[in-house]
Design a protein around this motif. Sequence first.
Motif, short mmCIF file in Angstrom:
data_model
loop_
_atom_site.label_atom_id
_atom_site.label_comp_id
_atom_site.label_asym_id
_atom_site.label_seq_id
_atom_site.Cartn_x
_atom_site.Cartn_y
_atom_site.Cartn_z
N THR A 1 -15.09 25.94 7.33
CA THR A 1 -16.00 26.63 7.95
C THR A 1 -16.80 25.96 8.81
O THR A 1 -16.88 24.47 8.51
CB THR A 1 -16.86 27.24 6.89
OG1 THR A 1 -17.52 26.13 6.26
CG2 THR A 1 -16.13 28.14 5.86
N TYR A 2 -17.15 26.22 9.84
CA TYR A 2 -17.91 25.53 10.95
C TYR A 2 -19.28 25.76 11.11
O TYR A 2 -19.49 27.08 11.42
CB TYR A 2 -17.20 25.45 12.26
CG TYR A 2 -15.90 25.20 12.23
CD1 TYR A 2 -15.51 23.68 12.00
CD2 TYR A 2 -14.85 25.84 12.46
CE1 TYR A 2 -14.10 23.17 11.85
CE2 TYR A 2 -13.41 25.38 12.32
CZ TYR A 2 -13.10 24.25 12.19
OH TYR A 2 -12.02 23.94 12.00
N GLU B 1 -24.62 17.23 6.35
CA GLU B 1 -23.13 17.66 6.20
C GLU B 1 -23.04 18.89 6.87
O GLU B 1 -21.84 19.62 6.97
CB GLU B 1 -22.89 17.83 4.84
CG GLU B 1 -22.93 16.51 3.83
CD GLU B 1 -22.26 16.44 2.55
OE1 GLU B 1 -21.51 17.58 2.09
OE2 GLU B 1 -22.64 15.75 1.69
N GLN B 2 -23.77 19.15 7.80
CA GLN B 2 -23.83 20.36 8.71
C GLN B 2 -23.26 19.65 10.16
O GLN B 2 -24.00 18.94 10.76
CB GLN B 2 -24.91 20.85 8.81
CG GLN B 2 -25.71 21.16 7.49
CD GLN B 2 -24.68 22.60 6.89
OE1 GLN B 2 -24.62 23.64 7.53
NE2 GLN B 2 -24.19 22.25 5.67
N GLY B 3 -22.30 20.59 10.76
CA GLY B 3 -21.55 20.29 11.96
C GLY B 3 -22.46 20.64 13.33
O GLY B 3 -22.11 20.12 14.21
N ASP C 1 -13.59 22.81 18.00
CA ASP C 1 -13.12 22.31 19.17
C ASP C 1 -14.37 21.95 20.09
O ASP C 1 -13.99 20.61 20.62
CB ASP C 1 -11.98 23.22 19.98
CG ASP C 1 -11.08 23.44 19.30
OD1 ASP C 1 -10.55 22.74 18.60
OD2 ASP C 1 -10.10 24.35 19.65
N THR C 2 -15.20 22.65 20.06
CA THR C 2 -16.38 22.42 21.00
C THR C 2 -17.03 21.03 20.58
O THR C 2 -17.41 20.21 21.21
CB THR C 2 -17.45 23.59 21.09
OG1 THR C 2 -16.60 24.62 21.82
CG2 THR C 2 -18.37 23.05 22.24
N GLN C 3 -17.28 21.07 19.33
CA GLN C 3 -18.24 19.79 18.75
C GLN C 3 -17.27 18.69 18.93
O GLN C 3 -17.87 17.52 18.89
CB GLN C 3 -18.35 20.21 17.18
CG GLN C 3 -19.44 21.53 16.92
CD GLN C 3 -19.44 21.87 15.63
OE1 GLN C 3 -18.20 21.62 14.84
NE2 GLN C 3 -20.47 22.61 15.31
N GLN C 4 -16.01 18.77 18.52
CA GLN C 4 -14.96 17.52 18.69
C GLN C 4 -15.17 17.26 20.17
O GLN C 4 -15.29 15.73 20.50
CB GLN C 4 -13.69 17.95 18.61
CG GLN C 4 -13.12 18.20 16.98
CD GLN C 4 -11.66 18.55 16.78
OE1 GLN C 4 -11.26 18.71 17.78
NE2 GLN C 4 -11.42 18.57 15.58
N HIS D 1 -6.50 15.72 11.58
CA HIS D 1 -5.54 16.47 12.59
C HIS D 1 -6.25 16.53 13.98
O HIS D 1 -6.42 17.45 14.50
CB HIS D 1 -5.31 17.68 11.85
CG HIS D 1 -4.61 17.56 10.64
ND1 HIS D 1 -3.33 17.09 10.41
CD2 HIS D 1 -5.10 17.83 9.27
CE1 HIS D 1 -2.92 17.13 9.15
NE2 HIS D 1 -4.05 17.47 8.35
N TRP D 2 -6.67 15.48 14.32
CA TRP D 2 -7.35 15.31 15.58
C TRP D 2 -7.08 13.97 16.29
O TRP D 2 -7.62 12.73 16.09
CB TRP D 2 -8.99 15.20 15.34
CG TRP D 2 -9.72 15.27 16.57
CD1 TRP D 2 -9.42 15.43 17.97
CD2 TRP D 2 -11.23 14.93 16.53
NE1 TRP D 2 -10.58 15.21 18.80
CE2 TRP D 2 -11.48 15.05 18.06
CE3 TRP D 2 -12.16 14.75 15.56
CZ2 TRP D 2 -13.21 14.84 18.44
CZ3 TRP D 2 -13.43 14.50 15.86
CH2 TRP D 2 -13.95 14.63 17.40
#
Length: 282
Positions: free
Chosen positions: A37-38, A91-93, A119-122, A147-148
């Motif tokens: 979950t994001y 621990e919140q992205g 994806d946007t956070q990455q 997996h990045w």
Amino acid sequence: MKKFKKNILGSLLAFIWLGGTAMGIFFYKITYGFPVTYETEKPVIQFPSGQAAILVFSKTTGFRHGAAIAASKLVFQKIAQRNGWFLYYTEQGGVFNPEQLRQFKAVIFNNSTGRVLHDTQQQALSQYVAEGGVLLGIHGAGDNSHHWPWYENSLLGTRFSHHSLKPHLQKTVVHINSAGNTTLFKNLPCSWVHEDEWYVFFNQPQEAHIIAYINGNQIIPDGNWLWGTDKNFGMGSYHPVAWYRLVGKGKTFYTSMGHSKEVWQDQNFIHLVENALYWSIQ
């Protein structure tokens, strides 16, 4: 009697099936992580003026080093207090957005495992490093559950294979490769005995400046879980356990040490982490 034996056999087969299923789920979680979950909401952060800000991120969707994460939190707090730094622990992205990331001098993936950012956070994190930010990874942050490709290439410059299992935790001598940046070696001896879960990578980290290493021939690197696997190999006599890399205008630091809560009582390991943080905000 026959019925009794049949019941016993049925129970045994059911037990084996349940055990196999549980083992399969465990391996899947270690490799891929679930559920994912994001978090998208931006946190409210009051950044103190005149203090370097450090983000400690410990979210996990893969294997969770719970005891180490809890112990490290206290260590990071003491390091921040000692140096007058502002520490933001989460621990919140949602904090991985360009506006807030650029206010941090360094971002630590503290035993963070699995896919933890969308994806946007990455993209926000990769841009942050490319523009001069610093990403530090501790232990589980370097396993193969993320997996990045950008993350793996930029933080590690190599690929995780396995870790020691037989025995799991092992003592060996950590050697400091003291040629280079003196900031990273402050208060560190030339070597010390350290117990950890030793990660094995498929090859030496590429374009990396090695800070610490062990003699891989002096540990048992066997990482075989089941019959038929082929994880009984190591990295040889020069087995890096801490290094940094230059990425765009930024830089990354990684140490494969940091598995258990006891590691976070090792003053030499703490000095290594503190040095890396001090180096990152220069």
